[in-house]
Write a protein that holds these residues in place. Structure first.
Motif, PDB file in Angstrom:
ATOM      1  N   VAL A 202     -66.756  -0.812  -2.356  1.00 13.49           N
ATOM      2  CA  VAL A 202     -66.811  -0.086  -3.625  1.00 13.49           C
ATOM      3  C   VAL A 202     -65.871   1.115  -3.563  1.00 13.49           C
ATOM      4  O   VAL A 202     -65.155   1.393  -4.528  1.00 13.49           O
ATOM      5  CB  VAL A 202     -68.248   0.350  -3.966  1.00 13.49           C
ATOM      6  CG1 VAL A 202     -68.274   1.236  -5.206  1.00 13.49           C
ATOM      7  CG2 VAL A 202     -69.156  -0.860  -4.156  1.00 13.49           C
TER       8      VAL A 202
ATOM      9  N   PHE B 218     -72.502  -2.154  -7.277  1.00 18.83           N
ATOM     10  CA  PHE B 218     -72.202  -0.951  -8.051  1.00 18.83           C
ATOM     11  C   PHE B 218     -73.496  -0.251  -8.470  1.00 18.83           C
ATOM     12  O   PHE B 218     -73.543   0.974  -8.533  1.00 18.83           O
ATOM     13  CB  PHE B 218     -71.334  -1.293  -9.268  1.00 18.83           C
ATOM     14  CG  PHE B 218     -69.872  -1.233  -8.973  1.00 18.83           C
ATOM     15  CD1 PHE B 218     -69.081  -0.242  -9.520  1.00 18.83           C
ATOM     16  CD2 PHE B 218     -69.263  -2.158  -8.131  1.00 18.83           C
ATOM     17  CE1 PHE B 218     -67.725  -0.163  -9.243  1.00 18.83           C
ATOM     18  CE2 PHE B 218     -67.918  -2.100  -7.841  1.00 18.83           C
ATOM     19  CZ  PHE B 218     -67.142  -1.088  -8.397  1.00 18.83           C
TER      20      PHE B 218
ATOM     21  N   TYR C 247     -67.025   5.605 -14.725  1.00 26.71           N
ATOM     22  CA  TYR C 247     -66.533   6.310 -13.551  1.00 26.71           C
ATOM     23  C   TYR C 247     -65.348   7.136 -14.022  1.00 26.71           C
ATOM     24  O   TYR C 247     -64.304   6.586 -14.386  1.00 26.71           O
ATOM     25  CB  TYR C 247     -66.107   5.344 -12.440  1.00 26.71           C
ATOM     26  CG  TYR C 247     -65.523   6.059 -11.258  1.00 26.71           C
ATOM     27  CD1 TYR C 247     -66.341   6.758 -10.377  1.00 26.71           C
ATOM     28  CD2 TYR C 247     -64.151   6.084 -11.045  1.00 26.71           C
ATOM     29  CE1 TYR C 247     -65.801   7.447  -9.304  1.00 26.71           C
ATOM     30  CE2 TYR C 247     -63.606   6.773  -9.978  1.00 26.71           C
ATOM     31  CZ  TYR C 247     -64.433   7.453  -9.106  1.00 26.71           C
ATOM     32  OH  TYR C 247     -63.900   8.146  -8.047  1.00 26.71           O
TER      33      TYR C 247
END
Length: 173
Positions: free
Chosen positions: A99, A125, A143
């Motif tokens: 990630v 996630f 994000y």
């Protein structure tokens, strides 16, 4: 060894994030080349303007160019796990550093939408708190300036899955 070259650009309207390289696509050296299901979903969703007939050139047309992409958008693609070639996703391991690699891509490039296309990616996630648990598909988190969307896997037996992919298009009206 993974034979799929990532399609990454300084500016991407949509970055499709799959889990890993399956055996056939890796052998073919072309993304989503086991069958035409991914390309058919993109076409039905209106994300590409022409039906794909050659699964061995589709990635070069859609990810390597923009001519048939909705509004000439720039699409990129990568996998969460860039190490394992495996068709059975149950045998694919993902870690928080996978990630982190994706977040580094988002930090280094301007990405409008990160589109998650596998439940194992979605769950990873979620594990690192980048996903809003109130919804399974659609806009599931953010994000920085990148919106995160989750869509059903293109081979999933979910009816009308192209409608979920079509939500991506609405971000660019």
């Amino acid at each position: 060894m993974v034979n799929l070259n990532e399609y990454l650009y300084k500016k991407m309207d949509i970055l499709f994030l799959a889990l890993n390289a399956p055996f056939n696509s890796n052998k073919n050296k072309h993304w989503f080349s086991n069958n035409l299901s991914f390309w058919n979903v993109l076409y039905k969703a209106g994300l590409i303007a022409e039906r794909i007939n050659d699964k061995f050139s589709a990635d070069e047309i859609v990810f390597g160019g923009q001519s048939i992409n909705y509004k000439n958008l720039i699409y990129g693609v990568t996998d969460l796990n860039r190490k394992d070639v495996q068709t059975d996703s149950n045998n694919v391991k993902v870690h928080s550093n996978d990630v982190k690699r994706i977040l580094d891509i988002l930090d280094e490039n301007k990405v409008g939408i990160l589109c998650i296309v596998h439940s194992k990616v979605f769950n990873m996630f979620r594990k690192v708190n980048l996903i809003n648990l109130n919804t399974k598909y659609g806009h599931v988190g953010n994000y920085q300036k990148t919106k995160i969307f989750n869509v059903p896997f293109h081979n999933a037996s979910i009816p009308n899955k192209h409608n979920y992919y079509g939500i991506l298009k609405k971000e660019f009206y």
